[in-house]
Design a protein around this motif. Structure first.
Motif, PDB file in Angstrom:
ATOM      1  N   UNK A  87       0.821  -1.209   0.000  1.00 22.33           N
ATOM      2  CA  UNK A  87       0.000   0.000   0.000  1.00 22.33           C
ATOM      3  C   UNK A  87       0.858   1.264   0.000  1.00 22.33           C
ATOM      4  N   UNK A  88       0.684   2.123  -0.992  1.00 29.20           N
ATOM      5  CA  UNK A  88       1.440   3.385  -1.067  1.00 29.20           C
ATOM      6  C   UNK A  88       1.069   4.341   0.063  1.00 29.20           C
ATOM      7  N   UNK A  89      -0.143   4.176   0.581  1.00 24.98           N
ATOM      8  CA  UNK A  89      -0.608   5.044   1.670  1.00 24.98           C
ATOM      9  C   UNK A  89       0.285   4.886   2.902  1.00 24.98           C
ATOM     10  N   UNK A  90       0.810   3.673   3.095  1.00 20.45           N
ATOM     11  CA  UNK A  90       1.683   3.405   4.243  1.00 20.45           C
ATOM     12  C   UNK A  90       3.040   4.099   4.091  1.00 20.45           C
ATOM     13  N   UNK A  91       3.402   4.410   2.844  1.00 21.09           N
ATOM     14  CA  UNK A  91       4.644   5.163   2.597  1.00 21.09           C
ATOM     15  C   UNK A  91       4.397   6.642   2.873  1.00 21.09           C
ATOM     16  N   UNK A  92       3.256   7.137   2.379  1.00 18.73           N
ATOM     17  CA  UNK A  92       2.927   8.552   2.550  1.00 18.73           C
ATOM     18  C   UNK A  92       2.803   8.919   4.030  1.00 18.73           C
ATOM     19  N   UNK A  93       2.200   8.008   4.805  1.00 20.43           N
ATOM     20  CA  UNK A  93       1.990   8.294   6.231  1.00 20.43           C
ATOM     21  C   UNK A  93       3.159   7.817   7.097  1.00 20.43           C
ATOM     22  N   UNK A  94       4.212   7.273   6.461  1.00 22.14           N
ATOM     23  CA  UNK A  94       5.409   6.763   7.157  1.00 22.14           C
ATOM     24  C   UNK A  94       5.036   5.766   8.255  1.00 22.14           C
ATOM     25  N   UNK A  95       4.252   4.749   7.857  1.00 20.88           N
ATOM     26  CA  UNK A  95       3.818   3.720   8.795  1.00 20.88           C
ATOM     27  C   UNK A  95       4.786   2.542   8.757  1.00 20.88           C
ATOM     28  N   UNK A  96       5.228   2.106   9.941  1.00 15.16           N
ATOM     29  CA  UNK A  96       6.179   0.991  10.031  1.00 15.16           C
ATOM     30  C   UNK A  96       5.418  -0.320  10.196  1.00 15.16           C
ATOM     31  N   UNK A  97       5.510  -1.197   9.183  1.00 10.13           N
ATOM     32  CA  UNK A  97       4.908  -2.525   9.266  1.00 10.13           C
ATOM     33  C   UNK A  97       5.934  -3.536   8.761  1.00 10.13           C
ATOM     34  N   UNK A  98       5.665  -4.813   9.012  1.00 11.16           N
ATOM     35  CA  UNK A  98       6.589  -5.848   8.553  1.00 11.16           C
ATOM     36  C   UNK A  98       6.751  -5.787   7.033  1.00 11.16           C
ATOM     37  N   UNK A  99       7.988  -5.970   6.579  1.00 10.47           N
ATOM     38  CA  UNK A  99       8.352  -5.982   5.155  1.00 10.47           C
ATOM     39  C   UNK A  99       8.344  -4.605   4.486  1.00 10.47           C
ATOM     40  N   UNK A 100       8.208  -3.525   5.265  1.00 12.85           N
ATOM     41  CA  UNK A 100       8.380  -2.181   4.699  1.00 12.85           C
ATOM     42  C   UNK A 100       9.847  -1.984   4.327  1.00 12.85           C
ATOM     43  N   UNK A 101      10.089  -1.238   3.263  1.00 20.08           N
ATOM     44  CA  UNK A 101      11.470  -0.889   2.896  1.00 20.08           C
ATOM     45  C   UNK A 101      11.726   0.506   3.451  1.00 20.08           C
ATOM     46  N   UNK A 102      12.760   0.612   4.282  1.00 16.33           N
ATOM     47  CA  UNK A 102      13.041   1.870   4.984  1.00 16.33           C
ATOM     48  C   UNK A 102      14.489   2.294   4.773  1.00 16.33           C
ATOM     49  N   UNK A 103      14.766   3.532   5.125  1.00 10.12           N
ATOM     50  CA  UNK A 103      16.157   4.013   5.129  1.00 10.12           C
ATOM     51  C   UNK A 103      16.618   4.108   6.571  1.00 10.12           C
ATOM     52  N   UNK A 104      17.825   3.575   6.836  1.00  5.11           N
ATOM     53  CA  UNK A 104      18.382   3.660   8.190  1.00  5.11           C
ATOM     54  C   UNK A 104      19.729   4.378   8.148  1.00  5.11           C
ATOM     55  N   UNK A 105      20.143   4.890   9.287  1.00  2.00           N
ATOM     56  CA  UNK A 105      21.411   5.607   9.414  1.00  2.00           C
ATOM     57  C   UNK A 105      22.580   4.632   9.234  1.00  2.00           C
TER      58      UNK A 105
END
Length: 201
Positions: A87-105
């Motif tokens: 769901x693109x909505x989960x990217x727009x709202x920055x929602x953390x769920x299993x299997x999301x692709x994120x950027x880390x430090x």
């Protein structure tokens, strides 16, 4: 009425309607989603069936991420949510769920790599670390150098200070945001998708 996980209200596979012959049961109840967001950690404890506990993360800002090929795990900050297959909505709202692709430090991993192998990463030319190390340490580092390989895509990511990672824990259930650093074919696949999304804008 509450959230129910039964299937009596659904149609048959053939499309026929079923008679609903009993009321909702407590063991069929569900709960609303956690929709874990980025921010200072806030975790609610939920008492579940059998007296068990779930840890519902409302907000999280860091987690333990594993660098598989180097067998190295570090606690690092979560910077952004960049892709979600469901769901693109989960990217727009920055929602953390299993299997999301994120950027880390990338800093904790860079520091460890430079100390472990005695080389700088994320710079155009790989240079030796300037400090003089004791004899036994330099011998150890020289031995590690023989088997050292670093994916060029990861080297570029180190230069930007952000690594792509995938969440493998369930923040709404365990209250943690843990995962692994993307590399190899998986990194290539998601990088291509993100580039395509950027181009579409």
């Amino acid at each position: 009425m509450g959230i129910s996980r039964d299937s009596r209200h659904k149609r048959r596979a053939t499309g026929g309607r079923k008679a609903n012959l009993k009321k909702k049961r407590q063991y069929e109840t569900g709960r609303p989603p956690a929709n874990t967001k980025l921010g200072p950690a806030r975790i609610h404890t939920v008492r579940c069936r059998g007296g068990n506990l779930k840890f519902r993360a409302m907000r999280l800002e860091s987690g333990n991420f594993s660098w598989g090929s180097e067998v190295c795990t570090k606690k690092t900050r979560v910077l952004d949510v960049v892709y979600n297959a469901s769901n693109n909505e989960l990217v727009r709202t920055k929602t953390l769920v299993k299997n999301s692709i994120i950027q880390v430090d990338a800093t904790p991993f860079r520091t460890w790599y430079e100390q472990h192998y005695g080389v700088k990463v994320g710079v155009k030319k790989t240079k030796k670390v300037e400090e003089e190390a004791p004899q036994n340490v330099s011998a150890k580092v020289a031995e590690r150098q023989k088997t050292r390989t670093l994916d060029p895509a990861l080297d570029d990511a180190f230069a930007s200070g952000r690594l792509l990672a995938c969440i493998s824990s369930r923040p709404g259930q365990s209250g943690r945001c843990d995962g692994y650093i993307l590399e190899g074919k998986e990194l290539e696949f998601y990088s291509k998708i993100l580039k395509k999304k950027k181009g579409a804008k």
